[in-house]
Scaffold this active site. Structure first.
Site, mmCIF file in Angstrom:
data_model
loop_
_atom_site.group_PDB
_atom_site.id
_atom_site.type_symbol
_atom_site.label_atom_id
_atom_site.label_comp_id
_atom_site.label_asym_id
_atom_site.label_seq_id
_atom_site.Cartn_x
_atom_site.Cartn_y
_atom_site.Cartn_z
ATOM 1 N N SER A 263 0.949 -1.278 -0.113
ATOM 2 C CA SER A 263 0.059 -0.107 -0.040
ATOM 3 C C SER A 263 1.051 1.199 -0.020
ATOM 4 C CB SER A 263 -0.938 0.037 1.241
ATOM 5 O OG SER A 263 -0.012 0.287 2.262
ATOM 6 N N LYS A 264 0.184 2.283 0.001
ATOM 7 C CA LYS A 264 0.845 3.622 -0.330
ATOM 8 C C LYS A 264 1.340 3.887 1.155
ATOM 9 C CE LYS A 264 -0.400 8.477 -0.287
ATOM 10 N NZ LYS A 264 0.659 8.686 0.540
ATOM 11 N N ARG A 265 0.860 3.387 2.289
ATOM 12 C CA ARG A 265 1.277 3.465 3.469
ATOM 13 C C ARG A 265 2.961 2.901 3.615
ATOM 14 N NH1 ARG A 265 -2.435 1.892 7.473
ATOM 15 N NH2 ARG A 265 -4.151 2.204 5.801
ATOM 16 N N GLY A 267 4.947 2.500 1.062
ATOM 17 C CA GLY A 267 5.850 3.220 0.632
ATOM 18 C C GLY A 267 6.263 4.604 1.575
ATOM 19 N N ASP A 268 5.201 5.215 2.131
ATOM 20 C CA ASP A 268 5.663 6.415 3.096
ATOM 21 C C ASP A 268 6.368 5.862 4.358
ATOM 22 O OD1 ASP A 268 3.906 7.761 1.352
ATOM 23 O OD2 ASP A 268 2.126 7.761 2.734
#
Ligand code: GLU
Length: 509
Positions: A263-265, A267-268
């Site tokens: 998920s994008k999380r 990546g962050d």
């Protein structure tokens, strides 16, 4: 048969890298088979529509070199390719009517609160996971339960309704998936999916089937998340009496730790992009990073994605798009989720960078330097930049690391590696470097070879092992104890600059 594949994203935000991989596999397969790859925008869910998302999808595919033969932004004979626009043509309703006529679909008038109540009541009786299906539909308000008169009245009055698929329980539904082989489902577990919503829009289930039929799609390639809906899709094809395209359900992309969907999380949290291009959320203004902006080459990004869930059956890892087209096959797409490895992603970029000819890399580096140092700066000159890039390319993973990594090629050092100085700097060395400026001023040409020969000759004459002064020379010229090829650097900097750097070091050490 002409192979036709499609990529059918919903414009609900930036395209996730998993979506790009779906597009890539569909593209590779179509091109390999001499077929067509089509882009269709599935925007039937108006509540989830995000402005800019469609443009983003097209730009991202274009950046990757995954160029559709037909579809939104690319033209083609089946226009429009945007489902919201196709709706007005009545295609979807026509097919829904066919299903109604054949008795494979029915009208349902239940309001959201009715469905909520049915779910609550079931829960109160200890039934979890209530669904609208053969076991419950006869207790609901639909054209199967309402008296004919009332049904007619409701329809005449324009009462909102949905059209649902009528799933017969107790059937074994089987099809061959290109990735998973034979898959079977019990129709008793399949719900009566909504085909046409109360706003008249088709759901994904109906719309993608109608479009795949009309656009003559032969292979429908999509994410694993759609596998549970596949039996309903099979039933719709069966009811229409039309052969289903071949389906391929691609494995999920997993977190670097291997558990759960990427998920994008993640990546962050771990500092890598999950989107091909940077995306600015139109509502919150929040910026999500992209592979392009991070400095990845599209070729490397595509190469990395191709191997996330597919393997070539050999040790080869670096592929061009043409090579991928030649060797890609669904037989080698794995069923299990594919773990994303951020370090490996960088590795692919590094491979691509190293494979680039110095002239090409140099030209690109020169443009970068011109922006940083000014058009006229001699250090931004193509020939200087090309040699610098050639010296540096084994030491970086991204083009945008070249300057920082090789800063000493552009600026004289302001400090010297203290450890090396403490260990090696002494009177003998000082005498050597004082003589070296003189020696270097006399070489016929200032090439790496001649400088090296002159350096060694002087060391010999002074009875010094070259090894005792080599690293010192590097520190004097670059400030650092390690770095690019020493005499390559010396030759690049040129006689005047090297002499100046030695004098500066002699004055300050
Ligand atoms: N619109 C669907 C999605 O974005 C497409 C699935 C498919 O390719 O059929 O997930």
């Amino acid at each position: 048969m002409t192979i036709r594949t499609r990529f059918a994203p919903s414009p609900t935000g930036p395209l996730h890298m998993g979506g790009v991989r779906t597009a890539l596999y569909a593209y590779l397969f179509a091109k390999q088979q001499g077929g067509s790859f089509i882009l269709r925008i599935e925007d039937t869910d108006q509540n989830r529509y995000v402005p800019g998302a469609e443009e983003y999808i097209i730009e991202a595919l274009t950046w990757c070199g995954i160029i559709p033969d037909e579809g939104v932004g690319f033209g083609g004979p089946h226009a429009p390719y945007r489902q919201s626009e196709r709706k007005h043509k009545g295609f979807y309703l026509d097919y829904a009517r066919q299903l109604l006529q054949k008795g494979n679909a029915y009208y349902a008038f239940d309001r959201p609160e009715d469905l909520e109540l049915a779910r609550k009541n079931a829960e109160a009786e200890g039934v979890q996971g209530w669904q609208y299906d053969a076991s419950t539909r006869m207790g609901m308000r639909n054209s199967l339960t309402l008296p004919e008169q009332e049904l007619k009245h409701l329809l005449d009055q324009g009462t909102p309704y949905v059209i649902r698929l009528k799933v017969e329980p107790g059937q074994n539904l089987t099809f061959r998936d290109m990735v998973r082989g034979e898959v079977s489902f019990d129709s008793s577990l399949v719900d009566d999916k909504v085909l046409i919503k109360a706003d008249g829009m088709p759901t994904y289930h109906l719309a993608h089937i109608v479009d795949d039929i009309m656009m003559e799609i032969t292979h429908a390639i999509r994410g694993e998340e759609w596998l549970p809906s596949a039996p309903a899709h099979l039933l719709i094809y069966q009811a229409l009496g039309i052969a289903m395209p071949q389906y391929a359900h691609l494995p999920l992309l997993l977190k670097p730790e291997g558990n759960g969907k990427l998920s994008k999380r993640d990546g962050d949290r771990l500092g890598f992009p999950v989107f091909p291009l940077q995306w600015e959320d139109p509502i919150s203004g929040e910026i999500s990073s992209g592979y392009r902006e991070r400095g990845y080459y599209p070729e490397a990004f595509v190469n990395m994605l191709a191997l996330l869930g597919w393997n070539p059956g050999s040790e080869q890892e670096v592929f061009t798009m043409e090579e991928l087209m030649a060797v890609f096959s669904f037989d080698r797409v794995q069923k299990a989720g594919a773990r994303f490895d951020p370090a490996k992603a960088k590795w692919f970029n590094e491979q691509r960078l190293r494979a680039m000819r110095d002239e090409e890399l140099g030209l690109r580096f020169s443009l970068q330097l011109k922006q940083m140092l000014g058009e006229q700066d001699p250090r931004a000159d193509v020939s200087f930049a090309t040699t610098a890039a050639g010296l540096l390319k084994e030491r970086v993973q991204f083009e945008n690391e070249l300057y920082e990594t090789g800063k000493y090629l552009f600026e004289a050092p302001s400090a010297y590696d203290e450890k090396v100085i403490a260990k090696r700097w002494n009177e003998k060395a000082k005498v050597f470097f004082e003589a070296l400026t003189e020696t270097l001023s006399k070489t016929e040409e200032f090439t790496a070879e001649q400088c090296k020969a002159a350096f060694e000759k002087l060391a010999n004459e002074q009875g010094i092992k070259p090894g005792d002064v080599l690293q010192l020379f590097r520190v004097i010229v670059s400030g650092q104890g390690s770095g690019v090829d020493l005499f390559g650097m010396v030759a690049l900097l040129g006689r005047a600059e090297v002499e100046a750097r030695i004098r500066r070091a002699l004055a300050s050490l």
